[in-house]
Design a protein around this motif. Structure first.
Motif, PDB file in Angstrom:
ATOM      1  N   TYR A 286      -1.981 -14.527   0.268  1.00  0.00           N
ATOM      2  CA  TYR A 286      -3.149 -15.397   0.169  1.00  0.00           C
ATOM      3  C   TYR A 286      -3.666 -15.413  -1.259  1.00  0.00           C
ATOM      4  CZ  TYR A 286      -6.013 -11.150   0.072  1.00  0.00           C
ATOM      5  OH  TYR A 286      -6.573  -9.945  -0.271  1.00  0.00           O
ATOM      6  N   HIS A 287      -4.564 -16.340  -1.491  1.00  0.00           N
ATOM      7  CA  HIS A 287      -5.296 -16.343  -2.754  1.00  0.00           C
ATOM      8  C   HIS A 287      -6.757 -16.668  -2.460  1.00  0.00           C
ATOM      9  CE1 HIS A 287      -4.109 -20.649  -2.469  1.00  0.00           C
ATOM     10  NE2 HIS A 287      -5.324 -20.850  -2.952  1.00  0.00           N
ATOM     11  N   MET A 288      -7.615 -16.183  -3.342  1.00  0.00           N
ATOM     12  CA  MET A 288      -9.029 -16.531  -3.290  1.00  0.00           C
ATOM     13  C   MET A 288      -9.313 -17.373  -4.527  1.00  0.00           C
ATOM     14  SD  MET A 288     -10.883 -13.147  -1.713  1.00  0.00           S
ATOM     15  CE  MET A 288     -10.495 -12.061  -3.060  1.00  0.00           C
ATOM     16  N   THR A 289     -10.067 -18.433  -4.334  1.00  0.00           N
ATOM     17  CA  THR A 289     -10.364 -19.357  -5.426  1.00  0.00           C
ATOM     18  C   THR A 289     -11.822 -19.221  -5.820  1.00  0.00           C
ATOM     19  OG1 THR A 289      -8.716 -20.886  -4.539  1.00  0.00           O
ATOM     20  CG2 THR A 289     -10.261 -21.761  -6.168  1.00  0.00           C
ATOM     21  N   GLY A 290     -12.053 -18.897  -7.088  1.00  0.00           N
ATOM     22  CA  GLY A 290     -13.411 -18.718  -7.597  1.00  0.00           C
ATOM     23  C   GLY A 290     -14.088 -20.031  -7.914  1.00  0.00           C
TER      24      GLY A 290
ATOM     25  N   ASP B 221     -14.914 -21.275 -10.593  1.00  0.00           N
ATOM     26  CA  ASP B 221     -14.346 -21.944 -11.772  1.00  0.00           C
ATOM     27  C   ASP B 221     -12.920 -22.431 -11.532  1.00  0.00           C
ATOM     28  OD1 ASP B 221     -12.973 -19.563 -11.657  1.00  0.00           O
ATOM     29  OD2 ASP B 221     -13.438 -18.949 -13.713  1.00  0.00           O
ATOM     30  N   GLY B 222     -12.421 -22.266 -10.280  1.00  0.00           N
ATOM     31  CA  GLY B 222     -11.072 -22.707  -9.949  1.00  0.00           C
ATOM     32  C   GLY B 222     -10.000 -21.657 -10.160  1.00  0.00           C
ATOM     33  N   ALA B 223     -10.358 -20.526 -10.777  1.00  0.00           N
ATOM     34  CA  ALA B 223      -9.376 -19.454 -10.999  1.00  0.00           C
ATOM     35  C   ALA B 223      -8.991 -18.815  -9.662  1.00  0.00           C
ATOM     36  CB  ALA B 223      -9.953 -18.403 -11.935  1.00  0.00           C
ATOM     37  N   ARG B 224      -7.706 -18.451  -9.552  1.00  0.00           N
ATOM     38  CA  ARG B 224      -7.195 -17.851  -8.326  1.00  0.00           C
ATOM     39  C   ARG B 224      -6.882 -16.378  -8.521  1.00  0.00           C
ATOM     40  NH1 ARG B 224      -2.899 -22.030  -5.563  1.00  0.00           N
ATOM     41  NH2 ARG B 224      -4.439 -23.608  -5.005  1.00  0.00           N
ATOM     42  N   SER B 225      -7.219 -15.589  -7.494  1.00  0.00           N
ATOM     43  CA  SER B 225      -6.834 -14.185  -7.414  1.00  0.00           C
ATOM     44  C   SER B 225      -5.930 -14.052  -6.197  1.00  0.00           C
ATOM     45  CB  SER B 225      -8.061 -13.290  -7.243  1.00  0.00           C
ATOM     46  OG  SER B 225      -8.909 -13.402  -8.344  1.00  0.00           O
ATOM     47  N   ASN B 226      -4.727 -13.544  -6.403  1.00  0.00           N
ATOM     48  CA  ASN B 226      -3.757 -13.430  -5.316  1.00  0.00           C
ATOM     49  C   ASN B 226      -3.812 -12.059  -4.662  1.00  0.00           C
ATOM     50  OD1 ASN B 226      -2.275 -16.029  -5.488  1.00  0.00           O
ATOM     51  ND2 ASN B 226      -1.912 -15.333  -7.561  1.00  0.00           N
TER      52      ASN B 226
ATOM     53  N   PRO C 258     -13.522 -18.317  -1.552  1.00  0.00           N
ATOM     54  CA  PRO C 258     -12.851 -18.463  -0.257  1.00  0.00           C
ATOM     55  C   PRO C 258     -11.346 -18.187  -0.349  1.00  0.00           C
ATOM     56  CG  PRO C 258     -13.369 -20.610  -1.181  1.00  0.00           C
ATOM     57  CD  PRO C 258     -14.026 -19.580  -2.072  1.00  0.00           C
ATOM     58  N   ALA C 259     -10.815 -17.699   0.754  1.00  0.00           N
ATOM     59  CA  ALA C 259      -9.388 -17.358   0.831  1.00  0.00           C
ATOM     60  C   ALA C 259      -8.579 -18.505   1.429  1.00  0.00           C
ATOM     61  CB  ALA C 259      -9.194 -16.108   1.685  1.00  0.00           C
ATOM     62  N   THR C 260      -7.342 -18.598   0.995  1.00  0.00           N
ATOM     63  CA  THR C 260      -6.359 -19.508   1.580  1.00  0.00           C
ATOM     64  C   THR C 260      -5.115 -18.676   1.871  1.00  0.00           C
ATOM     65  OG1 THR C 260      -7.187 -21.366   0.283  1.00  0.00           O
ATOM     66  CG2 THR C 260      -4.965 -21.585   1.219  1.00  0.00           C
TER      67      THR C 260
ATOM     68  N   LEU D 122      -9.089 -18.938  10.986  1.00  0.00           N
ATOM     69  CA  LEU D 122     -10.398 -18.299  11.117  1.00  0.00           C
ATOM     70  C   LEU D 122     -10.605 -17.285   9.993  1.00  0.00           C
ATOM     71  CD1 LEU D 122     -10.580 -17.745  14.978  1.00  0.00           C
ATOM     72  CD2 LEU D 122     -11.812 -19.452  13.608  1.00  0.00           C
ATOM     73  N   LEU D 123      -9.566 -16.541   9.693  1.00  0.00           N
ATOM     74  CA  LEU D 123      -9.623 -15.537   8.633  1.00  0.00           C
ATOM     75  C   LEU D 123     -10.030 -16.172   7.299  1.00  0.00           C
ATOM     76  CD1 LEU D 123      -9.071 -12.511   8.168  1.00  0.00           C
ATOM     77  CD2 LEU D 123      -6.689 -13.092   7.787  1.00  0.00           C
ATOM     78  N   GLU D 124      -9.536 -17.351   7.034  1.00  0.00           N
ATOM     79  CA  GLU D 124      -9.869 -18.048   5.790  1.00  0.00           C
ATOM     80  C   GLU D 124     -11.367 -18.348   5.682  1.00  0.00           C
ATOM     81  OE1 GLU D 124      -5.852 -20.563   4.765  1.00  0.00           O
ATOM     82  OE2 GLU D 124      -7.320 -21.482   6.111  1.00  0.00           O
ATOM     83  N   ARG D 125     -12.039 -18.402   6.809  1.00  0.00           N
ATOM     84  CA  ARG D 125     -13.451 -18.765   6.803  1.00  0.00           C
ATOM     85  C   ARG D 125     -14.373 -17.583   6.500  1.00  0.00           C
ATOM     86  NH1 ARG D 125     -14.358 -22.286  11.958  1.00  0.00           N
ATOM     87  NH2 ARG D 125     -16.409 -22.519  11.001  1.00  0.00           N
ATOM     88  N   TRP D 126     -13.782 -16.354   6.428  1.00  0.00           N
ATOM     89  CA  TRP D 126     -14.634 -15.213   6.098  1.00  0.00           C
ATOM     90  C   TRP D 126     -13.989 -14.180   5.174  1.00  0.00           C
ATOM     91  CZ3 TRP D 126     -13.329 -10.221   7.358  1.00  0.00           C
ATOM     92  CH2 TRP D 126     -12.321 -10.059   8.313  1.00  0.00           C
TER      93      TRP D 126
END
Length: 162
Positions: A64-68, A70-75, A48-50, A37-41
């Motif tokens: 977790y990481h969030m994917t922008g 452009d595909g770039a990830r922020s951890n 979005p977060a994974t 559920l957390l990933e959905r917000w």
């Protein structure tokens, strides 16, 4: 809209978000307790977060990481420091390197979430506390206030579909 206010306070080194939901605290608590559920917000709609790891116990950690777009990830990471179901939770929250380990290059926030029952449902107050006003300014300049407002703005639809 869910979000009532997003307020930086340089004197206190805090960024405070207040939101209200037409669901009881127990339902809002589940949005924090369940990583799916957390990933959905957690994260703006375009980032979005994974959650790869999620140990929702005192002393537990999340990675977790969030994917922008452009595909770039922020951890990012969390270290849970207090849980009082369904009233409050506290965690250290910050950025992580490419391996998911906490980064020392960017600020860490001591974060507290309070879920208070209201006649209409739940008022959630989340306070991100930084060590210095400069750290607060750094994350605000990076777009944190706008990002969390967009993130929390997704919760109403999620609660409505539950």
């Amino acid at each position: 809209m869910t979000v009532i206010s997003t307020t930086p306070d340089p004197a206190a080194h805090t960024l405070t978000l207040v939101a209200e939901f037409t669901a009881p605290p127990k339902a809002v608590w589940q949005l924090w307790a369940d990583p799916r559920l957390l990933e959905r917000w957690w994260g703006p709609p375009t980032y979005p977060a994974t959650f790869r790891e999620y140990d929702f116990v005192v002393g537990g950690e999340a990675r977790y990481h969030m994917t922008g777009p452009d595909g770039a990830r922020s951890n990012g990471f969390w270290r849970l420091t207090a849980l009082d179901e369904p009233r409050s939770l506290e965690f250290e929250e910050g950025f992580a390197d490419q391996h998911g380990e906490p980064s020392t290059a960017l600020p860490v926030a001591a974060t507290r979430v309070d879920l208070d029952e209201t006649p209409a449902g739940t008022r959630m107050t989340i306070v991100f506390r930084f060590d210095t006003a400069e750290q607060l300014e750094q994350v605000v300049t990076m777009g944190m206030a706008e990002g969390i407002t967009l993130s929390f703005g997704q919760i109403d639809a999620l609660l409505a579909s539950a």
